[in-house]
Structures are given as structure tokens and as C-alpha cells.
Design an enzyme around this catalytic site. Structure first.
Site, PDB file in Angstrom:
ATOM      1  N   LYS A  43      33.738  51.075  36.678  1.00 21.76           N
ATOM      2  CA  LYS A  43      33.653  52.464  36.221  1.00 21.76           C
ATOM      3  C   LYS A  43      32.643  52.620  35.092  1.00 21.76           C
ATOM      4  O   LYS A  43      31.911  53.581  35.046  1.00 21.76           O
ATOM      5  CB  LYS A  43      35.033  52.948  35.802  1.00 21.76           C
ATOM      6  CG  LYS A  43      35.839  53.294  37.027  1.00 21.76           C
ATOM      7  CD  LYS A  43      37.028  54.184  36.739  1.00 21.76           C
ATOM      8  CE  LYS A  43      37.774  54.479  38.020  1.00 21.76           C
ATOM      9  NZ  LYS A  43      38.952  53.652  38.200  1.00 21.76           N
ATOM     10  N   ARG A  92      30.604  28.886  42.313  1.00 23.64           N
ATOM     11  CA  ARG A  92      30.351  28.036  41.152  1.00 23.64           C
ATOM     12  C   ARG A  92      31.384  26.932  41.033  1.00 23.64           C
ATOM     13  O   ARG A  92      31.084  25.787  40.766  1.00 23.64           O
ATOM     14  CB  ARG A  92      30.381  28.883  39.866  1.00 23.64           C
ATOM     15  CG  ARG A  92      29.256  29.882  39.771  1.00 23.64           C
ATOM     16  CD  ARG A  92      29.550  30.961  38.783  1.00 23.64           C
ATOM     17  NE  ARG A  92      30.720  31.737  39.182  1.00 23.64           N
ATOM     18  CZ  ARG A  92      31.094  32.863  38.624  1.00 23.64           C
ATOM     19  NH1 ARG A  92      30.421  33.353  37.615  1.00 23.64           N
ATOM     20  NH2 ARG A  92      32.159  33.511  39.066  1.00 23.64           N
TER      21      ARG A  92
END
Ligand code: PNS
Length: 177
Positions: A43, A92
Site C-alpha cells: 500500500k 536465497r
């Protein structure tokens, strides 16, 4: 021969050296790689969509088969629109695996012929995330070696109150003209 086009979707708020490492690797194995910045991922992102796009464009200029774009809606729909047959994502550590597996399998359910290709960034970036970079930068820590210089500079400009004020004044003065 058919060109293999891949999209590399993400928030890139901001782009890190880990993202750049993955883009470099992806550009070696795909004919075309589209770095696709998701609109409205969060947002209130730190960098606007336009800022992220501009940074990524500058950072990927040297890769001739890489372009930057923005998208909203489903990743699979965007991939279809761009003629892509693969989605590139980085993994990762094991902690990434569950979320990435869920996404890859959901995308496969939605579009079975779209392959997700996972690549590992260089190990020195295995702990690196945009979220941590934002946090460290916001709290005044050094992010040198974690993001490209351009991003370091943009972060400084965004977070340094004096520079912020200068920009706001310039923008205001610009409007009056
Ligand atoms: O960099 P991020 O925030 O980990 O990237 C997440 C992203 C953009 C790949 C993911 O949120 C996404 O694909 N969003 C688009 C909406 C969509 O297709 N959702 C279903 C995916 S399973």
C-alpha cells in the site's frame, strides 16, 4: 528457432545487488528477460512505481536483452501478454522455498505451460532483501555493497530530511512558474 522470453516479477522496493545479480544470470540463459515491477504490491512503498522503474532501467541498461516494465493483475496473465514461457525467481535460502513453491505451483495451476525457473544469487547476497535494506537505511545504517550506488544515492535523497526539504522546495517553486 523460438525465442525464450522470461519475466522476472517483483516489488523491487528498492532494487538490490541481489536482484541485479539475478538479472545478470537470467540474461545469460534467456533470449529476452523482462523485469516486471508489480503495481500496488504494497500500500505504501518507499519508492513510487515510476522511481523503481527508472532505477531499474538505468541499472539494466548494459544488458541488451533485458527490458523493464510494470504490471498489475496476475503474473500468469502478464506472462501470456508478453509471450513469455518462463518466470524467473530467486531463492536465497531454505526460508524462501515454501513461499516460492506455493507461488510457482499456483502459477502452474493457472497456466500449466509457464515454467518457473529458480536461480540462486551469489552467496554474499543470500541474506539480502529489499525490506532489510529499507530498514537499515531508515535507521541510519550503511547499505554500501548491498545496493547499487544509484540506489544508495536515491535512498539517501529519500531519507535525508534536509535533501527531502530541498526537493519539496524545488518542486513547489517549479509549480509556481
Ligand atoms: O518481490 P516480491 O514482492 O516477492 O514479488 C512477489 C510477486 C510480485 C512475484 C507476487 O506477489 C505476484 O506474482 N503478484 C502478482 C499477483 C499474482 O499473480 N498472484 C498470484 C501468484 S501465486
Amino acid at each position: 528457432m523460438k525465442k525464450v522470453i522470461a519475466i522476472y516479477p517483483g516489488s523491487f522496493d528498492p532494487p538490490t545487488n541481489g536482484h541485479l545479480d539475478l538479472i545478470a544470470r537470467g540474461s545469460q540463459i534467456f533470449d529476452e528477460l523482462i523485469v516486471a515491477v508489480l503495481r500496488n504490491a504494497e500500500k505504501s512503498p518507499l519508492f513510487s512505481l515510476a522511481e523503481r522503474r527508472l532505477m531499474l532501467e538505468a541499472l539494466t541498461e548494459r544488458f541488451k536483452n533485458v527490458q523493464v516494465d510494470t504490471f498489475d493483475g496476475l503474473t500468469v496473465d502478464y506472462a501470456t501478454k508478453m509471450g513469455a514461457s518462463a518466470v524467473l525467481r530467486g531463492i536465497r535460502a531454505i526460508s524462501d522455498y515454501e513461499y516460492e513453491l506455493q507461488m510457482a505451483l499456483m502459477n502452474r495451476k493457472l497456466r500449466p505451460d509457464l515454467e518457473t525457473v529458480f536461480m540462486m544469487p551469489a552467496e554474499q547476497y543470500s541474506y539480502l532483501s529489499s525490506k532489510l535494506v529499507r530498514e537499515v537505511a531508515q535507521l541510519g545504517g550503511s547499505i554500501k555493497d548491498l545496493v547499487p550506488e544509484l540506489v544508495e544515492q536515491r535512498l539517501k535523497e529519500k531519507l535525508d530530511p534536509a535533501i527531502k526539504l530541498q526537493h519539496a522546495r524545488k518542486a513547489k517553486a517549479g509549480k509556481r512558474v
